[in-house]
Design a protein around this motif. Structure first.
Motif, mmCIF file in Angstrom:
data_model
loop_
_atom_site.group_PDB
_atom_site.id
_atom_site.type_symbol
_atom_site.label_atom_id
_atom_site.label_comp_id
_atom_site.label_asym_id
_atom_site.label_seq_id
_atom_site.Cartn_x
_atom_site.Cartn_y
_atom_site.Cartn_z
ATOM 1 N N UNK A 431 -37.085 0.174 23.773
ATOM 2 C CA UNK A 431 -38.259 -0.526 23.248
ATOM 3 C C UNK A 431 -38.195 -0.432 21.729
ATOM 4 N N UNK A 432 -37.537 -1.397 21.128
ATOM 5 C CA UNK A 432 -37.297 -1.357 19.689
ATOM 6 C C UNK A 432 -38.582 -1.552 18.891
ATOM 7 N N UNK A 433 -39.491 -2.381 19.400
ATOM 8 C CA UNK A 433 -40.766 -2.583 18.698
ATOM 9 C C UNK A 433 -41.544 -1.279 18.582
ATOM 10 N N UNK A 434 -41.529 -0.508 19.641
ATOM 11 C CA UNK A 434 -42.254 0.769 19.618
ATOM 12 C C UNK A 434 -41.643 1.706 18.584
ATOM 13 N N UNK A 435 -40.321 1.743 18.534
ATOM 14 C CA UNK A 435 -39.624 2.591 17.574
ATOM 15 C C UNK A 435 -39.917 2.150 16.134
ATOM 16 N N UNK A 436 -39.846 0.838 15.902
ATOM 17 C CA UNK A 436 -40.060 0.287 14.568
ATOM 18 C C UNK A 436 -41.523 0.408 14.146
ATOM 19 N N UNK A 437 -42.431 0.115 15.064
ATOM 20 C CA UNK A 437 -43.862 0.179 14.735
ATOM 21 C C UNK A 437 -44.301 1.605 14.416
ATOM 22 N N UNK A 438 -43.701 2.582 15.077
ATOM 23 C CA UNK A 438 -44.044 3.968 14.778
ATOM 24 C C UNK A 438 -43.715 4.325 13.341
ATOM 25 N N UNK A 439 -42.527 3.887 12.888
ATOM 26 C CA UNK A 439 -42.132 4.151 11.503
ATOM 27 C C UNK A 439 -43.042 3.415 10.527
ATOM 28 N N UNK A 440 -43.360 2.173 10.815
ATOM 29 C CA UNK A 440 -44.244 1.384 9.943
ATOM 30 C C UNK A 440 -45.618 2.032 9.845
ATOM 31 N N UNK A 441 -46.138 2.480 10.968
ATOM 32 C CA UNK A 441 -47.471 3.117 10.967
ATOM 33 C C UNK A 441 -47.471 4.385 10.114
ATOM 34 N N UNK A 442 -46.425 5.182 10.218
ATOM 35 C CA UNK A 442 -46.363 6.417 9.423
ATOM 36 C C UNK A 442 -46.264 6.108 7.926
ATOM 37 N N UNK A 443 -45.457 5.115 7.586
ATOM 38 C CA UNK A 443 -45.317 4.742 6.176
ATOM 39 C C UNK A 443 -46.629 4.186 5.630
#
Length: 630
Positions: A431-443
């Motif tokens: 689930x690439x969106x979940x992986x990417x969205x997690x990083x975006x949310x933290x940033x």
């Protein structure tokens, strides 16, 4: 005076040696002084962690790893041990090591052709053929474009332009130099991986004819056909005489070797002015003659300028900046739709069915081969900062392709790791969106925590760009964008690189406003903060003008001079890790560093700060030490 005299004598001797013997045979061999023992990474002193990590480095895998990959992997492992919170978790450290190793070797059979296309990759379970770089339709050009482009800015012998009389190096010697073999190796590897778009420019030193020669040789050797790759070159706009002069130089490099140019970009334009119109008209005629296939433009301009060029509907594709870490010179500039930055430009270009090419997400998008501690930690260990930047551009912004400025074959490691994730997502394995969205949310959470919610949401809105007379050329939005990146993520090296370009802008206050604007470089517009300029009128529509002025002053103080590692750490801007295992062969600069380039050139690579480029003794010693330890 003694040092000056000594330097002059050495330079004269070097010029003489160059005249007699040509370019130095020691050029591009890196540092040649025997290196002392390299201090091993800190995790080696922690017995449980060392044992766990070492278990990931099986004999078979170590044998497959290049020296560059081995060093990069260990530097990343050491970061996560030292600063990433994994020092007490040997299991997690082993898992990280296994992932980084796999990311560096999974694609090698595609290059070496040691396996059939149906062979499954051990980690993903997918056929290697399905893990080649995928393609996307490049807008109305209808070209099937790989999502990764091989950018040619660092694939060259020297930054000195190939049309400079007297000083330019001999073409025959350039084409028999170590950089040329490096270029050919990079291109051959790219083609094997499905990366068949090669991008260069008239002003990329010797890059254009070196890339063309490498492609021509591969055609002659039967490794590729002309129709199997895409060549893009770029020429600056000018009046008819100027544009035709540069066109003839490019065409003389390309015509007999490759026959035609797939993509011709009008380079680094900002306006649909008379010179752009002239250049377009000539390009359209060249297209009718079959010399070029498609016409686009590249730009480092402000957002409104880019939007106006896109809306002219005169171009088939656009090369522009838009990244998670800002829009380069478009940051904080009005996008004509009430927002700021270039994301609206990307969206509009896609609506008009243009090909959309992302310029330099790894370098100009954050210098992510040497990321800061906070940037790396916030993105997390599942993605590298390089992988994050690429995936953000492909998935969140919709770019058709991203330009990667390769300097060595191993630069593909992190790129191919990101491309693999796209393939794994397509197969439903992650689930690439979940992986990417997690990083975006933290940033984003860090940005809001550091800057405050109100500033994070609208701090860069309602600011005029540097072409507005009220700014007196100060690039307010770009400077504020750098402030926010540095304050939130500690990315000092990147921000200082960008601010230096503003500090270098010549601004003669004795001249008229119109004359000053005309002299401002289109490729790097705007100037640095000037406390003597009254910006009250420029900031009248901003929600907090006094805070803008405070941030402008802060940014200038932070970036006008360099900082030591200790000072950076005290400010909370600690460095992360360094993936530059050896200095790229032409030197890690660009054509603006004229003095450095001239010193390198007139001495034949014997003097100046660009003499220790390429894989030297320090690099070799570090790799040897790691192989012994693992």
């Amino acid at each position: 005076m003694g040092n000056v005299a000594s330097t002059i004598v050495s330079l004269i001797l070097s010029i003489g040696q160059y005249a007699v013997f040509g370019w130095s045979k020691d050029a591009y061999k890196g540092d040649l002084v025997p290196s002392a023992d390299i201090k091993l990474a800190t995790f080696f002193s922690d017995a449980p962690v060392y044992a766990a990590v070492k278990a990931a480095f099986t004999k078979q895998k170590v044998a497959q790893l290049s020296d560059e990959a081995l060093i990069k992997i260990c530097r990343q492992i050491d970061f996560w041990y030292r600063d990433g919170g994994l020092q007490n978790d040997p299991v997690a450290m082993k898992h990280l090591a296994e992932k980084l190793i796999d990311d560096s070797i999974w694609y090698l059979p595609l290059i070496t052709k040691q396996s059939s296309p149906s062979t499954n990759n051990a980690r993903s379970g997918l056929p290697l053929s399905s893990l080649k770089v995928p393609t996307r339709r490049f807008g109305k050009t209808d070209i099937q474009m790989p999502i990764v482009t091989c950018g040619g800015m660092r694939l060259q012998h020297t930054w000195l332009q190939d049309f400079v009389p007297l000083l330019r190096p001999n073409r025959k010697s350039v084409l028999n130099s170590p950089p040329q073999q490096n270029i050919k190796n990079c291109i051959r590897s790219c083609l094997a991986l499905g990366i068949n778009h090669f991008e260069t420019a008239r002003f990329y030193g010797t890059s254009e004819y070196q890339i063309v020669e490498a492609l021509y040789e591969l055609i002659q050797e039967g490794e590729v056909k002309r129709e199997d790759f895409i060549l893009q070159t770029k020429i600056p706009a000018g009046d008819e005489k100027t544009f035709m002069k540069f066109w003839k130089q490019s065409w003389s490099n390309i015509e007999k070797k490759l026959g035609y140019i797939d993509l011709l970009g009008i380079h680094a334009i900002a306006f649909m002015d008379e010179n752009t119109e002239i250049s377009l008209k000539i390009s359209e005629q060249l297209k009718q003659e079959g010399k070029i296939r498609h016409i686009g433009f590249s730009t480092h301009g402000t957002s409104s300028q880019i939007m106006n060029l896109i809306n002219s509907e005169r171009f088939e594709y656009v090369n522009l900046h838009e990244h998670f870490f800002g829009s380069y010179h478009g940051s904080g500039t009005p996008d004509t739709l009430g927002g700021e930055g270039n994301s609206a430009c990307v969206k509009r270009a896609l609506e008009l069915d243009m090909g959309v090419f992302q310029i330099s997400p790894i370098d100009k998008g954050g210098k992510l081969f040497r990321p800061s501690k906070d940037c790396t930690a916030l993105i997390g260990s599942d993605l590298t900062p390089i992988g994050f930047a690429l995936l953000y551009g492909w998935k969140k912004l919709g770019f058709h392709t991203a330009s990667i400025g390769l300097a060595r074959v191993s630069d593909l490691d992190e790129v191919m790791a990101a491309a693999k994730l796209i393939a794994l997502e397509k197969e439903g394995k992650i689930n690439l969106d979940e992986m990417l969205d997690g990083a975006i949310d933290r940033l984003n959470a860090r940005k809001e925590e550091t800057l405050g919610k109100e500033w994070a949401e609208k701090g860069l809105i309602n600011i005029p760009d540097c072409y507005d007379k009220d700014t007196d050329g100060i690039h307010i939005g770009h400077i504020l964008g750098l402030h926010d990146i540095l304050a939130s993520f500690g990315m000092h090296e990147y921000c200082r690189d960008r601010y230096i370009s503003l500090l270098g802008t010549k601004w003669d206050k004795k001249k008229t406003w119109e004359e000053r604007v005309k002299a401002m470089p289109g490729a790097n517009p705007g100037r640095s903060f000037d406390s003597d300029v009254d910006l009250s009128e420029a900031l009248k529509n901003h929600h907090n003008p006094s805070l803008v002025l405070q941030k402008l002053k802060e940014t200038h103080e932070w970036l006008k001079d360099g900082m030591s590692d200790d000072e950076l750490e005290k400010r909370g801007w600690k460095k992360g890790y360094n993936l530059t295992v050896w200095t790229e062969m032409p030197g890690e600069i660009d054509s603006r560093a004229l003095q450095m380039v001239l010193m390198q050139t007139v001495s034949g690579g014997r003097m100046g700060s660009l003499v220790e480029t390429g894989p030297g003794n320090s690099f070799k010693a570090e790799a040897a030490q790691l192989r012994l330890a693992l």
